[in-house]
Design a protein around this motif. Structure first.
Motif, mmCIF file in Angstrom:
data_model
loop_
_atom_site.group_PDB
_atom_site.id
_atom_site.type_symbol
_atom_site.label_atom_id
_atom_site.label_comp_id
_atom_site.label_asym_id
_atom_site.label_seq_id
_atom_site.Cartn_x
_atom_site.Cartn_y
_atom_site.Cartn_z
ATOM 1 N N ILE A 20 3.842 -8.061 6.482
ATOM 2 C CA ILE A 20 3.462 -8.963 7.581
ATOM 3 C C ILE A 20 1.958 -8.819 7.785
ATOM 4 O O ILE A 20 1.479 -7.818 8.330
ATOM 5 C CB ILE A 20 4.209 -8.615 8.907
ATOM 6 C CG1 ILE A 20 5.721 -8.504 8.691
ATOM 7 C CG2 ILE A 20 3.871 -9.650 9.989
ATOM 8 C CD1 ILE A 20 6.431 -9.787 8.393
ATOM 9 N N GLU A 21 1.246 -9.822 7.301
ATOM 10 C CA GLU A 21 -0.226 -9.766 7.304
ATOM 11 C C GLU A 21 -0.791 -9.560 8.714
ATOM 12 O O GLU A 21 -1.657 -8.719 8.931
ATOM 13 C CB GLU A 21 -0.745 -11.083 6.742
ATOM 14 C CG GLU A 21 -1.963 -10.922 5.857
ATOM 15 C CD GLU A 21 -2.264 -12.213 5.135
ATOM 16 O OE1 GLU A 21 -3.270 -12.832 5.488
ATOM 17 O OE2 GLU A 21 -1.482 -12.607 4.248
ATOM 18 N N GLU A 22 -0.257 -10.321 9.679
ATOM 19 C CA GLU A 22 -0.791 -10.282 11.039
ATOM 20 C C GLU A 22 -0.700 -8.890 11.663
ATOM 21 O O GLU A 22 -1.495 -8.529 12.533
ATOM 22 C CB GLU A 22 -0.006 -11.287 11.889
ATOM 23 C CG GLU A 22 -0.803 -11.868 13.010
ATOM 24 C CD GLU A 22 -0.041 -12.983 13.718
ATOM 25 O OE1 GLU A 22 0.527 -13.856 13.048
ATOM 26 O OE2 GLU A 22 -0.023 -12.951 14.956
ATOM 27 N N LEU A 23 0.287 -8.109 11.225
ATOM 28 C CA LEU A 23 0.460 -6.750 11.762
ATOM 29 C C LEU A 23 -0.105 -5.697 10.807
ATOM 30 O O LEU A 23 0.020 -4.508 11.070
ATOM 31 C CB LEU A 23 1.953 -6.457 11.975
ATOM 32 C CG LEU A 23 2.709 -7.337 12.989
ATOM 33 C CD1 LEU A 23 4.192 -7.022 12.948
ATOM 34 C CD2 LEU A 23 2.143 -7.119 14.397
ATOM 35 N N ALA A 24 -0.674 -6.155 9.686
ATOM 36 C CA ALA A 24 -1.105 -5.249 8.611
ATOM 37 C C ALA A 24 0.045 -4.323 8.220
ATOM 38 O O ALA A 24 -0.147 -3.155 7.909
ATOM 39 C CB ALA A 24 -2.332 -4.443 9.035
ATOM 40 N N LYS A 25 1.246 -4.883 8.238
ATOM 41 C CA LYS A 25 2.431 -4.106 7.861
ATOM 42 C C LYS A 25 2.677 -4.250 6.362
ATOM 43 O O LYS A 25 2.838 -5.357 5.869
ATOM 44 C CB LYS A 25 3.671 -4.609 8.618
ATOM 45 C CG LYS A 25 4.912 -3.778 8.297
ATOM 46 C CD LYS A 25 6.197 -4.485 8.680
ATOM 47 C CE LYS A 25 7.010 -5.039 7.552
ATOM 48 N NZ LYS A 25 7.258 -4.231 6.385
ATOM 49 N N PRO A 26 2.666 -3.139 5.639
ATOM 50 C CA PRO A 26 2.895 -3.248 4.192
ATOM 51 C C PRO A 26 4.355 -3.568 3.872
ATOM 52 O O PRO A 26 5.240 -3.354 4.711
ATOM 53 C CB PRO A 26 2.524 -1.857 3.674
ATOM 54 C CG PRO A 26 2.742 -0.941 4.839
ATOM 55 C CD PRO A 26 2.486 -1.751 6.078
ATOM 56 N N ALA A 27 4.596 -4.056 2.665
ATOM 57 C CA ALA A 27 5.966 -4.271 2.209
ATOM 58 C C ALA A 27 6.666 -2.919 2.081
ATOM 59 O O ALA A 27 6.013 -1.876 1.934
ATOM 60 C CB ALA A 27 5.947 -4.982 0.858
ATOM 61 N N SER A 28 7.965 -2.929 2.167
ATOM 62 C CA SER A 28 8.783 -1.726 1.929
ATOM 63 C C SER A 28 8.568 -0.604 2.933
ATOM 64 O O SER A 28 8.702 0.565 2.588
ATOM 65 C CB SER A 28 8.548 -1.197 0.504
ATOM 66 O OG SER A 28 8.967 -2.143 -0.413
ATOM 67 N N ALA A 29 8.202 -0.953 4.140
ATOM 68 C CA ALA A 29 8.093 0.038 5.224
ATOM 69 C C ALA A 29 8.565 -0.645 6.501
ATOM 70 O O ALA A 29 8.228 -1.810 6.736
ATOM 71 C CB ALA A 29 6.649 0.493 5.380
ATOM 72 N N TRP A 30 9.348 0.066 7.290
ATOM 73 C CA TRP A 30 9.835 -0.554 8.523
ATOM 74 C C TRP A 30 8.671 -0.968 9.417
ATOM 75 O O TRP A 30 7.698 -0.221 9.572
ATOM 76 C CB TRP A 30 10.706 0.425 9.306
ATOM 77 C CG TRP A 30 12.090 0.554 8.773
ATOM 78 C CD1 TRP A 30 12.638 1.648 8.169
ATOM 79 C CD2 TRP A 30 13.130 -0.440 8.801
ATOM 80 N NE1 TRP A 30 13.939 1.395 7.806
ATOM 81 C CE2 TRP A 30 14.270 0.125 8.185
ATOM 82 C CE3 TRP A 30 13.207 -1.748 9.284
ATOM 83 C CZ2 TRP A 30 15.465 -0.583 8.042
ATOM 84 C CZ3 TRP A 30 14.394 -2.450 9.127
ATOM 85 C CH2 TRP A 30 15.503 -1.875 8.517
ATOM 86 N N CYS A 31 8.799 -2.127 9.999
ATOM 87 C CA CYS A 31 7.833 -2.550 11.024
ATOM 88 C C CYS A 31 8.002 -1.614 12.224
ATOM 89 O O CYS A 31 9.131 -1.315 12.627
ATOM 90 C CB CYS A 31 8.127 -3.995 11.419
ATOM 91 S SG CYS A 31 7.142 -4.537 12.825
#
Ligand code: SF4
Ligand code: SF4
Length: 168
Positions: A20-31
Protein backbone atom coordinates in the motif's frame (compact mmCIF):
# COMPACT_ATOMS: atom_id res chain seq x y z
CA UNK A 1 -21.84 -6.31 -0.84
CA UNK A 2 -20.56 -7.03 -4.36
CA UNK A 3 -22.32 -8.22 -7.54
CA UNK A 4 -21.36 -11.76 -6.58
CA UNK A 5 -23.01 -11.36 -3.18
CA UNK A 6 -19.67 -12.23 -1.62
CA UNK A 7 -18.21 -10.41 1.35
CA UNK A 8 -14.71 -10.39 2.79
CA UNK A 9 -16.04 -11.71 6.11
CA UNK A 10 -13.16 -13.22 8.08
CA UNK A 11 -10.66 -12.59 5.26
CA UNK A 12 -8.05 -9.84 5.58
CA UNK A 13 -5.31 -11.41 3.47
CA UNK A 14 -4.98 -8.51 1.01
CA UNK A 15 -3.97 -6.35 4.01
CA UNK A 16 -0.92 -8.62 4.26
CA UNK A 17 0.10 -9.52 0.72
CA UNK A 18 -0.50 -6.24 -1.12
CA UNK A 19 1.82 -3.23 -0.93
CA UNK A 20 0.00 0.00 0.00
CA UNK A 21 1.93 2.96 -1.36
CA UNK A 22 0.04 5.60 0.63
CA UNK A 23 1.01 3.89 3.90
CA UNK A 24 4.49 2.90 2.68
CA UNK A 25 3.39 -0.61 3.59
CA UNK A 26 5.51 -3.26 1.88
CA UNK A 27 4.03 -6.38 0.31
CA UNK A 28 3.97 -9.53 2.45
CA UNK A 29 3.74 -7.77 5.81
CA UNK A 30 0.61 -7.12 7.82
CA UNK A 31 -0.64 -3.56 7.68
CA UNK A 32 -0.30 -2.06 11.17
CA UNK A 33 -3.98 -1.04 10.96
CA UNK A 34 -5.21 -4.58 10.32
CA UNK A 35 -6.79 -6.80 12.92
CA UNK A 36 -6.09 -10.09 11.09
CA UNK A 37 -9.25 -12.12 10.54
CA UNK A 38 -11.42 -9.24 11.77
CA UNK A 39 -10.84 -6.21 9.56
CA UNK A 40 -9.44 -2.72 9.23
CA UNK A 41 -9.10 -0.65 12.40
CA UNK A 42 -9.22 2.60 10.42
CA UNK A 43 -11.96 1.51 8.00
CA UNK A 44 -13.67 4.94 7.61
CA UNK A 45 -10.30 6.58 7.03
CA UNK A 46 -8.52 3.87 5.04
CA UNK A 47 -6.47 5.01 2.01
CA UNK A 48 -8.01 5.26 -1.46
CA UNK A 49 -5.93 2.25 -2.58
CA UNK A 50 -7.75 0.14 0.00
CA UNK A 51 -11.18 1.59 -0.82
CA UNK A 52 -10.90 0.73 -4.49
CA UNK A 53 -9.31 -2.70 -4.07
CA UNK A 54 -11.19 -5.93 -4.71
CA UNK A 55 -9.56 -9.29 -5.24
CA UNK A 56 -10.84 -11.46 -8.10
CA UNK A 57 -12.57 -13.92 -5.76
CA UNK A 58 -14.69 -11.12 -4.30
CA UNK A 59 -16.02 -9.85 -7.62
CA UNK A 60 -15.92 -12.79 -10.03
CA UNK A 61 -17.97 -15.87 -9.32
CA UNK A 62 -16.07 -17.82 -11.97
CA UNK A 63 -13.60 -18.25 -9.14
CA UNK A 64 -15.19 -20.90 -7.00
CA UNK A 65 -15.65 -20.76 -3.25
CA UNK A 66 -12.48 -22.74 -2.47
CA UNK A 67 -10.45 -19.80 -3.82
CA UNK A 68 -11.58 -17.55 -0.96
CA UNK A 69 -8.23 -16.03 0.08
CA UNK A 70 -8.59 -16.81 3.79
CA UNK A 71 -8.98 -20.50 2.84
CA UNK A 72 -6.72 -20.80 -0.20
CA UNK A 73 -4.02 -18.43 1.15
CA UNK A 74 -3.97 -16.92 -2.35
CA UNK A 75 -5.07 -13.43 -3.41
CA UNK A 76 -5.78 -13.11 -7.13
CA UNK A 77 -5.71 -9.80 -8.99
CA UNK A 78 -5.57 -8.87 -12.66
CA UNK A 79 -2.90 -6.78 -14.34
CA UNK A 80 -2.43 -5.46 -17.89
CA UNK A 81 -0.65 -8.71 -18.69
CA UNK A 82 -2.98 -11.22 -17.09
CA UNK A 83 -3.44 -12.82 -13.70
CA UNK A 84 -1.33 -12.24 -10.58
CA UNK A 85 -1.51 -14.77 -7.76
CA UNK A 86 -0.11 -13.50 -4.46
CA UNK A 87 0.62 -16.20 -1.97
CA UNK A 88 0.49 -15.71 1.80
CA UNK A 89 4.23 -15.79 2.68
CA UNK A 90 3.30 -17.88 5.73
CA UNK A 91 2.13 -20.57 3.26
CA UNK A 92 4.58 -20.11 0.36
CA UNK A 93 3.62 -23.41 -1.29
CA UNK A 94 -0.15 -22.85 -1.09
CA UNK A 95 -0.31 -22.38 -4.86
CA UNK A 96 1.25 -25.79 -5.45
CA UNK A 97 -1.57 -27.58 -3.63
CA UNK A 98 -4.48 -29.03 -5.54
CA UNK A 99 -6.90 -28.04 -6.83
CA UNK A 100 -5.13 -24.68 -7.11
CA UNK A 101 -2.05 -25.86 -9.03
CA UNK A 102 -4.19 -27.69 -11.58
CA UNK A 103 -6.50 -24.72 -12.12
CA UNK A 104 -3.55 -22.32 -12.45
CA UNK A 105 -2.08 -24.60 -15.10
CA UNK A 106 -5.39 -24.64 -16.99
CA UNK A 107 -5.41 -20.83 -16.96
CA UNK A 108 -1.81 -20.80 -18.19
CA UNK A 109 -2.88 -23.07 -21.08
CA UNK A 110 -5.89 -20.96 -22.05
CA UNK A 111 -3.92 -17.74 -21.45
CA UNK A 112 -1.15 -18.71 -23.85
CA UNK A 113 -3.23 -18.22 -26.98
CA UNK A 114 -4.69 -14.98 -25.58
CA UNK A 115 -1.25 -13.61 -24.61
CA UNK A 116 -2.24 -13.48 -20.95
CA UNK A 117 0.27 -14.41 -18.30
CA UNK A 118 -0.17 -16.23 -15.00
CA UNK A 119 2.37 -15.02 -12.44
CA UNK A 120 2.72 -16.36 -8.89
CA UNK A 121 4.18 -13.90 -6.36
CA UNK A 122 5.58 -14.96 -3.00
CA UNK A 123 7.08 -11.93 -1.26
CA UNK A 124 9.02 -10.28 -4.07
CA UNK A 125 9.81 -13.57 -5.81
CA UNK A 126 7.91 -14.15 -9.00
CA UNK A 127 7.29 -17.31 -10.99
CA UNK A 128 5.83 -17.23 -14.49
CA UNK A 129 3.66 -20.28 -15.17
CA UNK A 130 3.37 -21.57 -18.72
CA UNK A 131 1.66 -24.74 -19.93
CA UNK A 132 5.02 -26.50 -20.10
CA UNK A 133 7.07 -25.15 -17.22
CA UNK A 134 7.69 -22.66 -14.43
CA UNK A 135 10.09 -19.77 -14.93
CA UNK A 136 11.54 -18.81 -11.56
CA UNK A 137 12.27 -15.10 -12.05
CA UNK A 138 13.66 -14.46 -8.57
CA UNK A 139 13.10 -11.11 -6.94
CA UNK A 140 11.42 -8.66 -9.29
CA UNK A 141 11.49 -5.05 -8.11
CA UNK A 142 8.75 -2.51 -8.76
CA UNK A 143 10.98 -0.84 -11.39
CA UNK A 144 11.52 -4.12 -13.26
CA UNK A 145 9.48 -5.92 -15.91
CA UNK A 146 9.16 -9.51 -17.10
CA UNK A 147 10.23 -9.95 -20.70
CA UNK A 148 8.97 -13.08 -22.46
CA UNK A 149 10.59 -14.64 -25.51
CA UNK A 150 7.93 -16.15 -27.74
CA UNK A 151 7.90 -18.67 -30.56
CA UNK A 152 4.42 -18.17 -31.96
CA UNK A 153 2.34 -17.95 -28.79
CA UNK A 154 4.64 -20.33 -26.84
CA UNK A 155 6.89 -18.82 -24.15
CA UNK A 156 10.39 -20.26 -24.58
CA UNK A 157 12.23 -17.98 -22.15
CA UNK A 158 11.52 -15.29 -19.58
CA UNK A 159 13.89 -12.72 -18.11
CA UNK A 160 13.68 -9.63 -15.91
CA UNK A 161 14.75 -6.20 -17.19
CA UNK A 162 14.73 -2.68 -15.80
CA UNK A 163 11.63 -0.85 -17.04
CA UNK A 164 13.85 2.12 -18.00
CA UNK A 165 15.89 -0.14 -20.34
CA UNK A 166 12.70 -1.11 -22.22
CA UNK A 167 11.83 2.51 -22.87
CA UNK A 168 15.09 3.22 -24.70
S1 SF4 B 1 -8.29 -10.70 -0.17
FE1 SF4 B 1 -10.26 -10.37 -1.19
S2 SF4 B 1 -11.78 -11.38 0.12
FE2 SF4 B 1 -9.89 -11.13 1.32
S3 SF4 B 1 -10.17 -9.18 2.42
FE3 SF4 B 1 -9.08 -8.72 0.53
S4 SF4 B 1 -10.67 -8.18 -0.97
FE4 SF4 B 1 -11.68 -9.23 0.74
S1 SF4 C 1 -5.47 0.51 5.94
FE1 SF4 C 1 -7.00 -1.01 6.48
S2 SF4 C 1 -7.78 -1.80 4.54
FE2 SF4 C 1 -5.83 -0.76 4.12
S3 SF4 C 1 -4.26 -2.37 4.22
FE3 SF4 C 1 -4.39 -1.42 6.24
S4 SF4 C 1 -5.83 -2.70 7.36
FE4 SF4 C 1 -6.11 -3.15 5.20
Amino acid sequence: MTATGRQCGDCTLCCKVMAIEELAKPASAWCPHCAPGRGCRIYPDRPAECRTFSCVWLVNELLEEHWKPSRSKLVLTTSEDGLEVRCDPGFPDAWRREPFRGELREWAISGETLDMTVVVIVGQRMTLLTPEREFDLGIVGPDERIVRELVGTRVVNATVTKASDLER
